[in-house]
Design a protein around this motif. Structure first.
Motif, short mmCIF file in Angstrom:
data_model
loop_
_atom_site.label_atom_id
_atom_site.label_comp_id
_atom_site.label_asym_id
_atom_site.label_seq_id
_atom_site.Cartn_x
_atom_site.Cartn_y
_atom_site.Cartn_z
N PHE A 72 0.89 -1.16 0.00
CA PHE A 72 0.00 0.00 0.00
C PHE A 72 0.93 1.22 0.00
CE2 PHE A 72 -4.00 1.71 -0.01
CZ PHE A 72 -4.84 1.55 1.05
N HIS A 74 0.69 5.38 0.58
CA HIS A 74 -0.06 6.61 0.84
C HIS A 74 0.85 7.78 0.51
CE1 HIS A 74 -3.22 4.29 2.69
NE2 HIS A 74 -3.90 5.39 2.90
N GLU A 97 -1.93 11.88 6.84
CA GLU A 97 -2.75 12.15 5.65
C GLU A 97 -4.05 12.89 5.97
OE1 GLU A 97 -2.31 9.21 7.01
OE2 GLU A 97 -4.35 8.48 7.35
N TRP A 98 -4.40 12.97 7.29
CA TRP A 98 -5.58 13.75 7.69
C TRP A 98 -5.19 15.14 8.18
CZ3 TRP A 98 -10.85 12.13 9.47
CH2 TRP A 98 -11.28 10.94 8.84
N HIS A 146 -8.48 11.79 0.76
CA HIS A 146 -9.63 12.61 1.16
C HIS A 146 -9.44 14.08 0.82
CE1 HIS A 146 -10.49 8.94 3.17
NE2 HIS A 146 -10.01 9.22 4.35
N TYR A 191 -5.93 3.53 -5.37
CA TYR A 191 -6.79 3.92 -4.25
C TYR A 191 -7.51 5.21 -4.66
CZ TYR A 191 -7.73 6.20 0.33
OH TYR A 191 -8.30 6.85 1.40
N TRP A 232 -9.18 0.45 -5.19
CA TRP A 232 -9.29 0.41 -3.75
C TRP A 232 -10.02 1.67 -3.30
CZ3 TRP A 232 -8.82 1.34 1.35
CH2 TRP A 232 -8.52 0.26 2.21
N ASP A 234 -12.22 4.19 -0.79
CA ASP A 234 -12.19 4.54 0.62
C ASP A 234 -13.10 5.75 0.79
OD1 ASP A 234 -9.35 4.95 2.92
OD2 ASP A 234 -11.39 4.25 3.21
N TRP A 237 -17.87 6.11 4.20
CA TRP A 237 -18.71 6.01 5.40
C TRP A 237 -19.48 7.31 5.66
CZ3 TRP A 237 -13.38 6.10 5.20
CH2 TRP A 237 -12.74 7.22 5.75
N ARG A 270 -15.37 -1.01 -0.21
CA ARG A 270 -15.62 0.39 0.15
C ARG A 270 -16.11 1.17 -1.06
NH1 ARG A 270 -10.65 1.69 4.47
NH2 ARG A 270 -10.70 -0.38 5.45
N CYS A 301 -5.44 -4.35 5.66
CA CYS A 301 -4.43 -3.32 5.37
C CYS A 301 -3.87 -2.80 6.68
CB CYS A 301 -5.01 -2.19 4.52
SG CYS A 301 -6.39 -1.31 5.25
O1 FHN Z 1 -9.23 7.69 6.38
C1 FHN Z 1 -8.50 6.69 5.69
C2 FHN Z 1 -7.08 6.66 6.16
O2 FHN Z 1 -6.48 7.90 5.94
C3 FHN Z 1 -6.33 5.57 5.40
O3 FHN Z 1 -6.33 5.87 4.00
C4 FHN Z 1 -7.02 4.23 5.65
C5 FHN Z 1 -6.32 3.13 4.88
O4 FHN Z 1 -7.20 2.09 4.68
N1 FHN Z 1 -8.42 4.32 5.21
C6 FHN Z 1 -9.20 5.33 5.84
C7 FHN Z 1 -9.54 4.99 7.27
O5 FHN Z 1 -10.32 3.79 7.26
#
Ligand code: FHN
Length: 614
Positions: A72, A74, A97-98, A146, A191, A232, A234, A237, A270, A301
């Motif tokens: 993976f 990021h 990353e947030w 995100h 992703y 992939w 994400d 939610w 997802r 992961c």
């Molecule tokens: O919010 C994302 C997080 O930054 C990261 O990418 C993970 C990796 O699976 N996925 C989310 C949190 O479930």
């Protein structure tokens, strides 16, 4: 690939931009037109089955089920901050990353820092070499996280590495990675975060459809330009800041659109709402399930330290032993392990990451120990011991011993069904291994020492009970009713080769059956190939009952959302047992899958060959 009764390919010719009742809006050419050569088909509706095959057995997913171990990555505009943001008042906020959201960086300021992003040392060949040295067989890189920042030259906006950075405008890191991965036989996955903190149309219900059109356009760019083996998703939610309006209807539409663009894609759950019915596989995160997941393939992961994106302050690196045992634990439960690296602002993978990855690869490459992982899975015929884990590949068991018993001491394995042990040896050692039947299984006694501190592998070649010949079944008799009480005469009577249905919101078992308030009764006989305990599992929505040999094994008649129910029964090879399955759909989504597993039968949709209509 077993195909069930399907009303043409379920695709979105126009992009349904719905978050409530489906509202179709004209799609722009860049978003919805299927790839050249893809068959145009009718809009999904009654008669549509979105299940295109059984991910447990299909050729389409065979590489994913065999490879077991992926990298993976990021990497995004957040990497440029390297995990730290100094607020105007001088205090330091740490994240990865947030960081934009969690450190409340004003949008303009985040954009300003992104304009300085220059990952000039991003070296795709070196990254692929690091993955290969680890024994990783596929790579998944964040194309868009995100923060909405696209890591490729998207035409959908100018918030991307080409148009908004200090990076060389002639470079395309996804293209570089695709080329390097292809050259080394490594599959590339991309992703993509649905949740988008930057796009002004994302949070507003009225403009969300415009965001979706850009999203569809970006996904088509990614598929057309980089030909990923896997997507992939994400950020699916329910959440706020900004409000996430992604609905299961959106997921239905998107998955259908993508499968039309590329029927070979492997897609995670997802894409919709991270349920057992969504995409091809489940995505536990930072944890390893204790057993194979029921009803779905899965991939765990995990970070290699504590953060996904690069963070200078996070030096909590996991050891090679911990990571290798994570991989072995995952494979022994028929799961995949997606292990993350976070390149720094120049695009370099941190040295401690590559060191740990190399340790894993050295273990996998030594004495054939990789056979305990690649193409290996849940053993079935033995229970998992407390001294390590056991995986199975064909008729070989790989006992990966974490706690070596000491020369001359036994390791006990509990058998769940009868089988013979033909030979046993320690990989990487010529020490003698004695195997004796003992109690409920076998005692394994190695004469010498462990070969390494991470896991010493004992390979047991076995002869399982001989299976009965494969059946010549054609499927089960299906009586389909246009009501959810199974009352009156069936509207449709046919033979269904398997019970593998994802009707979702808009589909149904046949074109003359409405998408809500329908039911099906399947009847016939089922023929096991082994004499052992079989577990039947259903994935259903709204209600389900299953009888085998007249016994009610599954009884979940309270209307429910996507759920897995299970029941077990001892069966004799070669005999035909009566089977009856009843499913009803009230309103909303509808699903019905019938799977089985046994010590010698890996989990799968019950195959046509073992089902007969009478
Ligand atoms: O919010 C994302 C997080 O930054 C990261 O990418 C993970 C990796 O699976 N996925 C989310 C949190 O479930």
């Amino acid at each position: 690939m077993s195909m069930t009764a399907t009303r043409g390919r379920a695709i979105a010719l126009t992009v349904a931009l719905a978050t409530g009742p489906l509202a179709l809006v004209p799609a722009t050419a860049s978003t919805a037109a299927p790839r050249a050569g893809a068959a145009a088909a009718a809009e999904p509706g009654p008669g549509t089955n979105y299940a295109i095959d059984d991910p447990f057995t299909s050729d389409r997913t065979s590489w994913f089920r065999a490879d077991r171990f992926g990298m993976f990555i990021h990497f995004g505009a957040y990497s440029n901050l390297e995990g730290e943001y100094t607020r105007p008042n001088g205090t330091v906020c740490r994240n990865a990353e947030w960081i934009m959201r969690e450190c409340a960086i004003p949008k303009g300021e985040y954009e300003k820092q992104a304009a300085t992003f220059n990952p000039k040392d991003f070296d795709a060949k070196a990254i692929v070499a690091a993955a290969k040295s680890a024994g990783q067989k596929y790579i998944v890189i964040t194309a868009k996280h995100h923060d909405g920042y696209a890591m490729w030259p998207t035409k959908q906006n100018n918030w991307n590495l080409r148009d908004h950075s200090s990076f060389d405008k002639n470079r395309d890191i996804l293209a570089e990675l695709k080329q390097a991965a292809d050259a080394e036989g490594i599959k590339l996955g991309l992703y993509y975060s649905i949740w988008d903190w930057h796009d002004p149309d994302f949070p507003n219900a009225d403009t969300f459809p415009k965001y979706k059109q850009r999203m569809y356009g970006q996904l088509k760019e990614l598929i057309d330009n980089y030909d990923p083996a896997l997507l992939w998703f994400d950020g699916e939610w329910d959440t706020d800041r900004p409000t996430n309006r992604w609905h299961a209807r959106d997921g239905e539409e998107l998955e259908s659109y993508l499968r039309d663009l590329d029927p070979n894609l492997v897609i995670n759950n997802r894409v919709n709402k991270r349920r057992v019915t969504d995409g091809d596989y489940g995505t536990p995160e930072q944890e390893i399930p204790k057993a194979p997941e029921d009803g779905q393939l899965w991939e765990s992961c995990m970070t290699i330290n504590g953060t996904w994106g690069y963070a200078r302050h996070d030096t909590n690196w996991k050891s090679g032993t911990e990571l290798t045992r994570n991989l072995l634990n995952t494979s022994s439960r028929s799961g995949n392990y997606l292990l993350n690296v976070g390149p720094d602002k120049l695009g370099r993978v941190p040295a401690p990451s590559t060191a740990a990855l190399k340790e894993m690869g050295d273990w996998l490459g030594r004495s054939g120990q990789g056979a305990a992982v690649y193409k290996a899975g849940f053993p079935g015929v033995v229970s998992q011991p407390d001294w390590g884990v056991v995986s199975r590949s064909g008729n070989d068991l790989y006992a990966s011993v974490y706690k070596w018993p000491g020369a001359g001491k036994q390791l006990h394995l509990r058998a769940t069904t009868g089988f013979k042990v033909d030979s046993a040896r320690v990989l990487g050692s010529d020490q003698k291994v004695t195997v004796t039947k003992a109690g409920d299984g076998y005692d394994i006694t190695p004469a010498g020492d462990a070969t390494n501190p991470t896991a010493t592998v004992i390979k047991l070649s076995i002869t399982p009970a001989a299976p009965a010949a494969e059946g010549h079944g054609t499927g089960l008799k299906a009586e389909i009713f246009d009501n959810d009480q199974l009352s009156g005469s069936p509207k449709v009577t046919r033979t269904d080769p398997t019970i593998n249905y994802a009707w979702r919101f808009r589909g149904s078992p046949a074109e003359n059956i409405p998408a809500d308030h329908f039911g099906t009764r399947w009847t016939g006989t089922i023929e096991p190939r082994y004499s052992e305990k079989y577990q039947f599992a259903t994935v259903s929505d709204d209600t389900v009952r299953v009888w085998v040999d007249g016994k009610l094994l599954i009884d979940h008649t309270t209307p429910h959302g996507p759920s897995v129910d299970k029941g077990t029964i001892d069966l004799q090879a070669g005999r035909k047992y009566s089977i009856k399955v009843e499913h009803t759909e009230r309103t909303g989504e509808a699903y019905m899958k019938l799977l089985w597993s046994s010590p010698n039968t890996p989990q799968q949709v019950v195959p046509k060959s073992q089902l007969s209509p009478n």
